[in-house]
Enzyme design. Sequence first.
Site, PDB file in Angstrom:
ATOM      1  N   CYS A 122       0.856  -1.196   0.000  1.00 16.45           N
ATOM      2  CA  CYS A 122       0.000   0.000   0.000  1.00 16.45           C
ATOM      3  C   CYS A 122       0.886   1.238   0.000  1.00 16.45           C
ATOM      4  O   CYS A 122       1.706   1.432   0.905  1.00 16.45           O
ATOM      5  CB  CYS A 122      -0.908  -0.016   1.223  1.00 16.45           C
ATOM      6  SG  CYS A 122      -1.638   1.578   1.635  1.00 16.45           S
ATOM      7  N   CYS A 149       0.698   3.377   3.102  1.00 17.21           N
ATOM      8  CA  CYS A 149       1.383   2.756   4.240  1.00 17.21           C
ATOM      9  C   CYS A 149       2.884   2.956   4.122  1.00 17.21           C
ATOM     10  O   CYS A 149       3.570   3.240   5.108  1.00 17.21           O
ATOM     11  CB  CYS A 149       1.057   1.265   4.294  1.00 17.21           C
ATOM     12  SG  CYS A 149      -0.704   0.887   4.427  1.00 17.21           S
ATOM     13  N   CYS A 154      -8.687  24.258 -10.677  1.00 19.96           N
ATOM     14  CA  CYS A 154      -7.838  23.156 -10.212  1.00 19.96           C
ATOM     15  C   CYS A 154      -6.987  22.592 -11.346  1.00 19.96           C
ATOM     16  O   CYS A 154      -7.517  22.124 -12.361  1.00 19.96           O
ATOM     17  CB  CYS A 154      -8.711  22.064  -9.594  1.00 19.96           C
ATOM     18  SG  CYS A 154      -7.870  20.497  -9.339  1.00 19.96           S
ATOM     19  N   CYS A 187      -7.644  18.886 -12.028  1.00 15.21           N
ATOM     20  CA  CYS A 187      -8.909  18.703 -12.748  1.00 15.21           C
ATOM     21  C   CYS A 187      -8.708  18.942 -14.247  1.00 15.21           C
ATOM     22  O   CYS A 187      -9.254  18.217 -15.085  1.00 15.21           O
ATOM     23  CB  CYS A 187      -9.972  19.653 -12.205  1.00 15.21           C
ATOM     24  SG  CYS A 187     -10.299  19.477 -10.431  1.00 15.21           S
TER      25      CYS A 187
END
Length: 651
Positions: A187, A190, A531, A534
């Site tokens: 992950c 993580c 953004c 975006c």
Amino acid sequence: MYKLLVAVLVLVAAAGVCLADVEQTDDIPVVEGFGGEVKVVEESDVLVLTTDNFLHVVGPKTAILVEFYAPWCGHCKRLEPEYATAAQELREEGIRIAKVDATVEEELAKKYDVSGYPTLKLFKKGQFVEDYRGARTAGALVEYMRMHADPNYTPPPSEVVVLSAANFSEVLESKEVVLVDFYMPGCRHCEALEPDFEGAARDLKEEGVTLAKVNGQVEKDLFKEYDIRGYPTLIVFRKGRQFEYKGRRDQEGIVEHMKEQVKLPSREIATVLESTNNFARTDANVIGYFPEKNDMFEEYIGAANELRGKLPFFHTFDSSVASHLKLKANTVTVIMPEIYHSKYEEKAFRYTKTTGTYKEMASWISKKSVPLVGQRTKENQAFKYENRPLIVVYYDVNFSHQYIKDTQFIRNKILPVADKYRDITFAIANEEQFEDEIKSLGLEDSGENVNVGAFSAKFKYPMEPEEDFSADVLEEFVKQYKKGKVQPYLKSQPVPKRQEGPVKVLVARNFEDEVINTEKDVLVEFYAPWCGHCKNLEPVYKKLAKQLAKSNPDVVVAKMDATANDVHPGFKVDGFPTLYFVKADQKDNPIAFNGDRSLKSLKEFVIRESSSKGGNKTAKDELYPQTHRMSPHSMFMNPQSLTMASYIEEA
């Protein structure tokens, strides 16, 4: 002679040589750089870099840490002495650290994508390697640079305890405070947390705080027992009891938060004067009276930990304090401040269940700490005023001695209505603090001293402004609201008269019809026109919409400008772009997209979550090749468990 000197200087500049290389002065130190020695100003052993000398200094270094700062930045000022101490210690070992005034060297800061202060970046041989995310202490900086400057450096052994089913209960019950990281190998979130977690474990060792971790691939039963759905999930344990972790997820944030967790959440009151001096004047005070420490006292401390930071907690073992405050032995009392006293409610509430658990006690305290008509603030709204329906009266709320009379004059008009409709939560709020909310109700131009808004689980309802606010006016609004005769207010762009392009355009007024009430699956992008992420996604999103229109027409690809329209309450939008997949048969359970924003990842996500699973074989083969299955842990990603840095574009 003068003309000759000018010509030489021009030739030197044209050749790209730093003037500091040729200008000999006694007060500018010499450091090793490209092409030999380079003159660089130092401040407290920290090299001061500019656009002109940056690459000359950074280029040849095996490892150098550069701080991009702003002179006015408070965080930068707090870092300064630590950074100087680290610079002095590292210099003796031949390791240098530097700094750049990003407000002066704007192009240099822009080149290395500096968007906040201070930003610390590691360079090796002139190449950017990574942002430093550890603790901003001299010790942490020194250790970090030693590790990167010495190829033979051996890091100290890990202070993070590895937990398994075999030792989990034993470790947690034997330690006062343990922070546990439930992680999944592979992950990326993580992996990003790991160095911060390791560093925090070393920093907190002397504080008596243990940091531990559980591998979700190996300890599946533990993950199931603690309902771990997102990675990484951090949980605080006190003597085996579980509490939510609410701190930041960088090394400094973990250390700061866990140091607070070690402190007792309740203050002991030994004298009557202490209660007078320490009780909150504008919030409910919680106090437990115990003739001696017993099981109920331990549960009370557990409840105080559960509600840490949300209410002021006290305890006393002194009978004279108990007598003065009218406390009974082995009870917990919630005492309302004088500003909330009225004929409509009790001044104090007493919890007497000696066998109650800390969870039960915390729940009781939470409910009793909310006055019949209390002040809602930005700080307490999530804790005290999350229940719906909620009615808020906005005006110049101020409980200071100078303005309390005017504040109570309006509040006293609300009390009889609140007493009559106890199925609704009532609150008052300062109009300046909630200016944004008043605007969201469409009341910013009302011109009245008092405005009122009602909030249901889904929508918000403004009261038509009245020049003379009264209990009768408020009660009539409440009656109409309960009958469903008040129209909700939606900030919305006009509904498009026709849809152009492959991506359907949504606005607040048509969102329910196009997303919630439709029998199709819908992929929704919440975006902001300004953004950058975006804008980068736009061509990919259009291409996805075109392909799905041919291969899987049961999936609608849509977007909504979340800055110009109210976001539906079923969707949490903390940054842009935010994408959700809404299944045709599970409209109340939108699924957040957390993958990389590539066409391939989006396709895989749509097919994995699609109600029709791709419709036909051709569509499935095109959109979801068998050789590119998602890894198992990615299916558990939960936006609530991610660091905000991984979820939100920084402004």
